[in-house]
Design an enzyme around this catalytic site. Structure first.
Site, PDB file in Angstrom:
ATOM      1  N   LYS A  83       9.992  -1.079  -2.262  1.00 13.56           N
ATOM      2  CA  LYS A  83       9.134  -1.508  -1.381  1.00 13.56           C
ATOM      3  C   LYS A  83       9.649  -1.544  -0.170  1.00 13.56           C
ATOM      4  O   LYS A  83      10.527  -2.424   0.184  1.00 13.56           O
ATOM      5  CB  LYS A  83       8.428  -2.691  -1.880  1.00 13.56           C
ATOM      6  CG  LYS A  83       7.147  -2.597  -2.582  1.00 13.56           C
ATOM      7  CD  LYS A  83       6.486  -3.866  -3.008  1.00 13.56           C
ATOM      8  CE  LYS A  83       5.260  -4.150  -3.075  1.00 13.56           C
ATOM      9  NZ  LYS A  83       4.669  -5.476  -3.542  1.00 13.56           N
TER      10      LYS A  83
HETATM   11  O1  G3P Z   1       2.450  -7.739  -4.322  1.00 12.10           O
HETATM   12  C1  G3P Z   1       1.963  -7.817  -2.984  1.00 12.10           C
HETATM   13  C2  G3P Z   1       0.420  -8.151  -2.794  1.00 12.10           C
HETATM   14  O2  G3P Z   1      -0.225  -7.707  -3.688  1.00 12.10           O
HETATM   15  C3  G3P Z   1       0.051  -9.440  -2.236  1.00 12.10           C
HETATM   16  O3  G3P Z   1      -1.062 -10.087  -2.557  1.00 12.10           O
HETATM   17  O4  G3P Z   1      -2.239 -11.927  -2.944  1.00 12.10           O
HETATM   18  O5  G3P Z   1      -0.375 -12.444  -1.659  1.00 12.10           O
HETATM   19  O6  G3P Z   1      -2.219 -10.949  -0.555  1.00 12.10           O
HETATM   20  P1  G3P Z   1      -1.271 -11.277  -1.808  1.00 12.10           P
END
Ligand code: G3P
Length: 226
Positions: A83
């Protein structure tokens, strides 16, 4: 549609992988920190649980170090997808590592133009952060539609991996928009599986079933192997 699980928790990954619908895993530095374990041990365990793309994020912020880190992560296992963040240094690093055959999930995408440029450089996946976009403005679902449409116009092979799926409605939006995949946290997977109405319906059916005489109920199990 591919379903990835968005966590670094090996118990949750195992649980949902055993249910059969997990195609891959995504992690990020915050999710790794939540586990409070040695990062490399976590990565090695995850690749042993799910035989599919496992996204692991670099923590460097300059392009040269991102490239070095990406090469190291990719060397750990053939299923590792690196990533890289959608910042200028991330684009620079993307251009280098893609030419070295490393698979990249270009993450923290907030605009269709970022996704367009990442696809042009050959990113394997782009991760639009749907939920986070909706927290600050609106248009998380529309962003997915825009990217899918642009990729269709030009036949880009980059896959749209809808991320930041903070509730199950976002997963439905991503699927309706034609996202190739969504990465979903365990709590949201749970919410997708469960419906109060399903449980209430079942309870009602079984309550009526209980009114049958014992012999009649038992007949259903004649010949059933334990
Ligand atoms: O893996 C990264 C992503 O899905 C972030 O999710 O809930 O932290 O915005 P969130």
């Amino acid at each position: 549609m591919k379903i990835f699980i968005d966590t670094a928790n090996v118990e949750e990954i195992t649980r949902y992988a055993n249910m059969g619908f997990i195609d891959g895993v995504t992690t990020n530095p915050a999710l790794m920190a939540t586990e409070q374990r040695t990062a490399i041990d976590v990565i090695k365990e995850i690749v042993g649980i799910v035989d599919g793309p496992i996204s692991v994020e670099v923590v460097s912020t300059d392009a040269a170090r991102m490239v070095a880190e990406a090469r190291h992560l990719a060397s750990l296992h053939e299923n590792i997808v690196v990533k890289l963040p959608a910042i200028p240094a991330g684009f620079e690093a993307l251009n280098v590592v893609i030419q070295q055959g490393i698979k990249v999930n270009f993450t923290m995408i907030y605009t269709a133009n970022q996704a367009l440029l990442a696809a042009k450089l050959g990113a394997t996946y782009v991760s639009p952060f749907v939920g986070r976009l909706d927290v600050t403005s609106t248009g998380g679902a529309e962003l997915i539609e825009e990217i899918v449409t642009i990729y269709d116009h030009y036949g880009f092979e980059t896959q749209v991996l809808a991320a930041s799926m903070r509730n199950s409605i976002y997963v439905k939006f991503a699927a309706l928009a034609g996202a190739h995949a969504a990465t979903i946290p365990p709590a949201v997977l749970k919410a997708m599986i469960e419906s109060e109405m399903s449980q209430i319906s079942l309870d009602g059916f079984l309550e009526q079933w209980e009114t049958l005489p014992e012999a009649s109920k038992a007949s259903l199990f004649d010949g059933v192997e334990e």
